[in-house]
Structures are given as structure tokens and as C-alpha cells.
Design a protein around this motif. Structure first.
Motif, PDB file in Angstrom:
ATOM      1  N   THR A 123      35.588 -30.758 -48.140  1.00 39.35           N
ATOM      2  CA  THR A 123      34.659 -29.673 -47.846  1.00 39.35           C
ATOM      3  C   THR A 123      33.366 -29.931 -48.599  1.00 39.35           C
ATOM      4  OG1 THR A 123      36.502 -28.118 -47.626  1.00 39.35           O
ATOM      5  CG2 THR A 123      34.318 -27.179 -47.950  1.00 39.35           C
ATOM      6  N   PHE A 124      32.274 -29.934 -47.858  1.00 41.98           N
ATOM      7  CA  PHE A 124      30.947 -30.126 -48.434  1.00 41.98           C
ATOM      8  C   PHE A 124      30.258 -28.766 -48.452  1.00 41.98           C
ATOM      9  CE2 PHE A 124      32.167 -34.090 -46.523  1.00 41.98           C
ATOM     10  CZ  PHE A 124      31.794 -35.044 -47.447  1.00 41.98           C
ATOM     11  N   TRP A 125      29.645 -28.436 -49.549  1.00 39.75           N
ATOM     12  CA  TRP A 125      28.913 -27.179 -49.636  1.00 39.75           C
ATOM     13  C   TRP A 125      27.690 -27.350 -50.512  1.00 39.75           C
ATOM     14  CZ3 TRP A 125      29.152 -25.523 -54.711  1.00 39.75           C
ATOM     15  CH2 TRP A 125      30.253 -25.950 -55.456  1.00 39.75           C
ATOM     16  N   SER A 126      26.752 -26.444 -50.319  1.00 42.73           N
ATOM     17  CA  SER A 126      25.480 -26.565 -51.024  1.00 42.73           C
ATOM     18  C   SER A 126      24.876 -25.179 -51.208  1.00 42.73           C
ATOM     19  CB  SER A 126      24.543 -27.451 -50.206  1.00 42.73           C
ATOM     20  OG  SER A 126      23.334 -27.659 -50.873  1.00 42.73           O
ATOM     21  N   ASN A 127      24.031 -25.055 -52.242  1.00 40.25           N
ATOM     22  CA  ASN A 127      23.261 -23.829 -52.441  1.00 40.25           C
ATOM     23  C   ASN A 127      21.842 -24.227 -52.825  1.00 40.25           C
ATOM     24  OD1 ASN A 127      23.437 -24.527 -55.164  1.00 40.25           O
ATOM     25  ND2 ASN A 127      24.903 -22.938 -55.668  1.00 40.25           N
ATOM     26  N   LEU A 128      21.110 -23.336 -53.469  1.00 41.73           N
ATOM     27  CA  LEU A 128      19.724 -23.640 -53.822  1.00 41.73           C
ATOM     28  C   LEU A 128      19.593 -24.577 -55.015  1.00 41.73           C
ATOM     29  CD1 LEU A 128      18.095 -20.114 -53.488  1.00 41.73           C
ATOM     30  CD2 LEU A 128      18.037 -21.998 -51.854  1.00 41.73           C
ATOM     31  N   TRP A 129      20.692 -24.819 -55.730  1.00 44.50           N
ATOM     32  CA  TRP A 129      20.605 -25.547 -56.992  1.00 44.50           C
ATOM     33  C   TRP A 129      21.374 -26.867 -57.002  1.00 44.50           C
ATOM     34  CZ3 TRP A 129      16.936 -22.770 -58.952  1.00 44.50           C
ATOM     35  CH2 TRP A 129      16.909 -21.404 -58.699  1.00 44.50           C
ATOM     36  N   LYS A 130      22.395 -27.005 -56.156  1.00 41.29           N
ATOM     37  CA  LYS A 130      23.217 -28.214 -56.196  1.00 41.29           C
ATOM     38  C   LYS A 130      23.938 -28.413 -54.861  1.00 41.29           C
ATOM     39  CE  LYS A 130      26.974 -25.607 -58.274  1.00 41.29           C
ATOM     40  NZ  LYS A 130      27.761 -25.386 -59.465  1.00 41.29           N
ATOM     41  N   THR A 131      24.494 -29.598 -54.729  1.00 40.59           N
ATOM     42  CA  THR A 131      25.328 -29.918 -53.579  1.00 40.59           C
ATOM     43  C   THR A 131      26.649 -30.474 -54.099  1.00 40.59           C
ATOM     44  OG1 THR A 131      25.431 -31.127 -51.492  1.00 40.59           O
ATOM     45  CG2 THR A 131      24.290 -32.219 -53.304  1.00 40.59           C
ATOM     46  N   CYS A 132      27.742 -30.121 -53.444  1.00 42.34           N
ATOM     47  CA  CYS A 132      29.064 -30.479 -53.948  1.00 42.34           C
ATOM     48  C   CYS A 132      29.988 -30.894 -52.803  1.00 42.34           C
ATOM     49  CB  CYS A 132      29.717 -29.298 -54.669  1.00 42.34           C
ATOM     50  SG  CYS A 132      28.820 -28.733 -56.110  1.00 42.34           S
ATOM     51  N   VAL A 133      31.054 -31.560 -53.203  1.00 45.82           N
ATOM     52  CA  VAL A 133      32.132 -31.901 -52.281  1.00 45.82           C
ATOM     53  C   VAL A 133      33.449 -31.598 -52.991  1.00 45.82           C
ATOM     54  CG1 VAL A 133      32.182 -34.329 -52.978  1.00 45.82           C
ATOM     55  CG2 VAL A 133      33.079 -33.665 -50.745  1.00 45.82           C
ATOM     56  N   THR A 134      34.374 -31.004 -52.250  1.00 47.65           N
ATOM     57  CA  THR A 134      35.697 -30.695 -52.775  1.00 47.65           C
ATOM     58  C   THR A 134      36.722 -31.386 -51.892  1.00 47.65           C
ATOM     59  OG1 THR A 134      34.916 -28.534 -53.512  1.00 47.65           O
ATOM     60  CG2 THR A 134      37.292 -28.837 -53.375  1.00 47.65           C
ATOM     61  N   ASP A 135      37.619 -32.167 -52.488  1.00 45.99           N
ATOM     62  CA  ASP A 135      38.632 -32.852 -51.686  1.00 45.99           C
ATOM     63  C   ASP A 135      39.862 -31.963 -51.515  1.00 45.99           C
ATOM     64  OD1 ASP A 135      40.009 -33.042 -54.060  1.00 45.99           O
ATOM     65  OD2 ASP A 135      39.697 -35.185 -54.308  1.00 45.99           O
ATOM     66  N   SER A 136      40.851 -32.470 -50.811  1.00 43.92           N
ATOM     67  CA  SER A 136      42.039 -31.681 -50.485  1.00 43.92           C
ATOM     68  C   SER A 136      42.888 -31.341 -51.702  1.00 43.92           C
ATOM     69  CB  SER A 136      42.895 -32.410 -49.448  1.00 43.92           C
ATOM     70  OG  SER A 136      43.275 -33.670 -49.952  1.00 43.92           O
ATOM     71  N   THR A 137      42.687 -32.039 -52.815  1.00 41.21           N
ATOM     72  CA  THR A 137      43.437 -31.718 -54.027  1.00 41.21           C
ATOM     73  C   THR A 137      42.749 -30.628 -54.844  1.00 41.21           C
ATOM     74  OG1 THR A 137      42.307 -33.437 -55.300  1.00 41.21           O
ATOM     75  CG2 THR A 137      44.369 -34.049 -54.191  1.00 41.21           C
ATOM     76  N   GLY A 138      41.556 -30.208 -54.431  1.00 42.62           N
ATOM     77  CA  GLY A 138      40.831 -29.161 -55.130  1.00 42.62           C
ATOM     78  C   GLY A 138      39.859 -29.660 -56.168  1.00 42.62           C
ATOM     79  N   VAL A 139      39.679 -30.963 -56.268  1.00 44.85           N
ATOM     80  CA  VAL A 139      38.750 -31.533 -57.230  1.00 44.85           C
ATOM     81  C   VAL A 139      37.345 -31.500 -56.638  1.00 44.85           C
ATOM     82  CG1 VAL A 139      38.122 -33.606 -58.521  1.00 44.85           C
ATOM     83  CG2 VAL A 139      40.530 -33.003 -58.216  1.00 44.85           C
ATOM     84  N   SER A 140      36.422 -30.919 -57.394  1.00 45.22           N
ATOM     85  CA  SER A 140      35.034 -30.818 -56.935  1.00 45.22           C
ATOM     86  C   SER A 140      34.161 -31.813 -57.679  1.00 45.22           C
ATOM     87  CB  SER A 140      34.486 -29.412 -57.177  1.00 45.22           C
ATOM     88  OG  SER A 140      35.136 -28.483 -56.369  1.00 45.22           O
ATOM     89  N   ASN A 141      33.225 -32.380 -56.954  1.00 47.09           N
ATOM     90  CA  ASN A 141      32.238 -33.273 -57.534  1.00 47.09           C
ATOM     91  C   ASN A 141      30.872 -32.725 -57.145  1.00 47.09           C
ATOM     92  OD1 ASN A 141      30.870 -35.374 -58.676  1.00 47.09           O
ATOM     93  ND2 ASN A 141      31.400 -36.862 -57.087  1.00 47.09           N
ATOM     94  N   CYS A 142      30.120 -32.241 -58.125  1.00 47.11           N
ATOM     95  CA  CYS A 142      28.834 -31.610 -57.864  1.00 47.11           C
ATOM     96  C   CYS A 142      27.689 -32.451 -58.398  1.00 47.11           C
ATOM     97  CB  CYS A 142      28.780 -30.224 -58.507  1.00 47.11           C
ATOM     98  SG  CYS A 142      29.939 -29.061 -57.776  1.00 47.11           S
ATOM     99  N   LYS A 143      26.574 -32.327 -57.723  1.00 41.52           N
ATOM    100  CA  LYS A 143      25.370 -33.032 -58.140  1.00 41.52           C
ATOM    101  C   LYS A 143      24.205 -32.049 -58.066  1.00 41.52           C
ATOM    102  CE  LYS A 143      22.443 -36.182 -55.998  1.00 41.52           C
ATOM    103  NZ  LYS A 143      22.190 -37.171 -55.010  1.00 41.52           N
ATOM    104  N   ASP A 144      23.582 -31.788 -59.225  1.00 41.58           N
ATOM    105  CA  ASP A 144      22.396 -30.937 -59.237  1.00 41.58           C
ATOM    106  C   ASP A 144      21.265 -31.664 -58.522  1.00 41.58           C
ATOM    107  OD1 ASP A 144      23.650 -28.938 -60.673  1.00 41.58           O
ATOM    108  OD2 ASP A 144      23.046 -29.770 -62.605  1.00 41.58           O
TER     109      ASP A 144
END
Length: 190
Positions: free
Chosen positions: A44-65
Motif C-alpha cells: 500500500t502506497f500512501w502520501s500526505n503533505l509532508w511525506k510519502t510511504c509504502v507499507t508491505d503485507s507484513t505491516g512494515v512501513s518505509n517512509c520518506k520525507d
């Protein structure tokens, strides 16, 4: 007495809307996209006004400001500015409303309190319009990219933060209009 009750209802609407608008700033899901495959490759890829992130099926998120404010797309910079202006206008509107409402003991004479209440109504209307513009601009960008057949990058959908923000904006505009109308109603009774 009915004018005081009207002001209290308007104040509750305004504060509720302002809290909803403020809550969307740190909310993660302004735009969302998911890549479904097998259980292992779902992301799952998601984004807001401050960062963009990806979360895999195990629930681990990797975010990049976002690395640089000057390298951002213009619509994100505009949305950031409008949202910060909206939060500030709501804060000052709430302060003026607390001082100017008939049910409070501070604020001076009745005419001064009425002017402060009217000014707070204008602050809340501007608060709602700024945030409504920011959410709509962000949503327009998402939908125009989604429906553009020549856009080949990853396509996103509207996130929950936009819907919460639209509701908060409508509450702020409604409460601000009620404040302004209660002011005109009070001047007719005098």
C-alpha cells in the motif's frame, strides 16, 4: 436568550470543524494506492503533505520525507500554505469568539462583543474556505492524474483525510455564517 444559544451552537460547530481540519494535517492517508498480488507482494502506497510511504503485507512501513520544499510540486506547496493559514485563522477565530460571545464575561460592551463575534465568524469562514480550497486542489490533482490516459506513473485514489477535511471545512463555514447571521439578528432586535 436565543441569540446566546445560537452563538453557542455556532461555536461548537466551529470548534468541531477546526479540530477536524487540524487533525488532517498529520494524517497519513491523503492519497492511497495499493498493488495487489499474492499475499507476499501486496503493498500500500500512501502520501500526505509532508511525506510519502509504502507499507508491505507484513505491516512494515518505509517512509520518506519530502527532501526539499523548493523541489516540491506547486500544488503541494499551495496546499501546505493554505492549511497552515486555515489552522491559524481557526485559532484566532476561536479566541475572538470566546471573548465576543454573550455568554462570556470578558470583552467589554455589547457592541464591542458583537464586533468581535462578527470578526470571529469571518475568521471561521476564511478558515473553512482556505482548507476547502486546499483539499479540493489536492483532490483535483489526484483525480486528474487517475483519469488521464497518458499518465503512466502510479495512480492514487482519494484518502480518508480529504473526506474528513471537507466535513470540517463545511462545519467551519456553517458556524462562521451562523455567527455572522446572529450578529445581524442581534442588531435588528436592538
Amino acid at each position: 436568550m436565543s441569540n446566546m444559544a445560537t452563538e453557542i451552537v455556532a461555536f461548537i460547530l466551529n470548534i468541531s470543524g477546526w479540530i477536524l481540519v487540524c487533525s488532517t494535517l498529520p494524517t497519513d492517508y491523503w492519497k492511497v494506492s495499493s498493488v495487489d498480488g499474492t499475499v507476499i507482494t501486496t503493498a500500500t502506497f500512501w502520501s500526505n503533505l509532508w511525506k510519502t510511504c509504502v507499507t508491505d503485507s507484513t505491516g512494515v512501513s518505509n517512509c520518506k520525507d519530502f527532501p526539499s520544499m523548493l523541489a516540491l510540486d506547486v500544488y503541494i506547496q499551495v496546499c501546505r500554505g493554505l492549511m497552515i493559514a486555515s489552522v491559524c485563522l481557526g485559532f484566532f477565530g476561536a479566541t475572538l469568539a470566546l471573548i465576543g460571545m454573550k455568554c462570556t464575561r470578558i470583552g467589554g460592551s455589547e457592541s464591542t462583543k458583537a464586533r468581535l463575534t462578527g470578526l470571529s465568524g469571518l475568521h471561521f469562514i476564511l478558515n473553512g474556505l482556505c482548507s476547502l480550497t486546499a483539499y479540493s486542489l489536492y483532490a483535483h490533482r489526484i483525480t486528474s492524474e487517475f483519469f488521464d490516459p497518458l499518465f503512466f506513473a502510479q495512480k492514487f485514489e482519494l484518502g480518508a483525510a480529504l473526506f474528513i477535511g471537507w466535513a470540517g471545512s463545511v462545519l467551519c463555514i456553517s458556524g462562521g455564517l451562523i455567527f455572522c447571521l446572529s450578529l445581524s439578528e442581534g442588531s435588528r432586535q436592538v
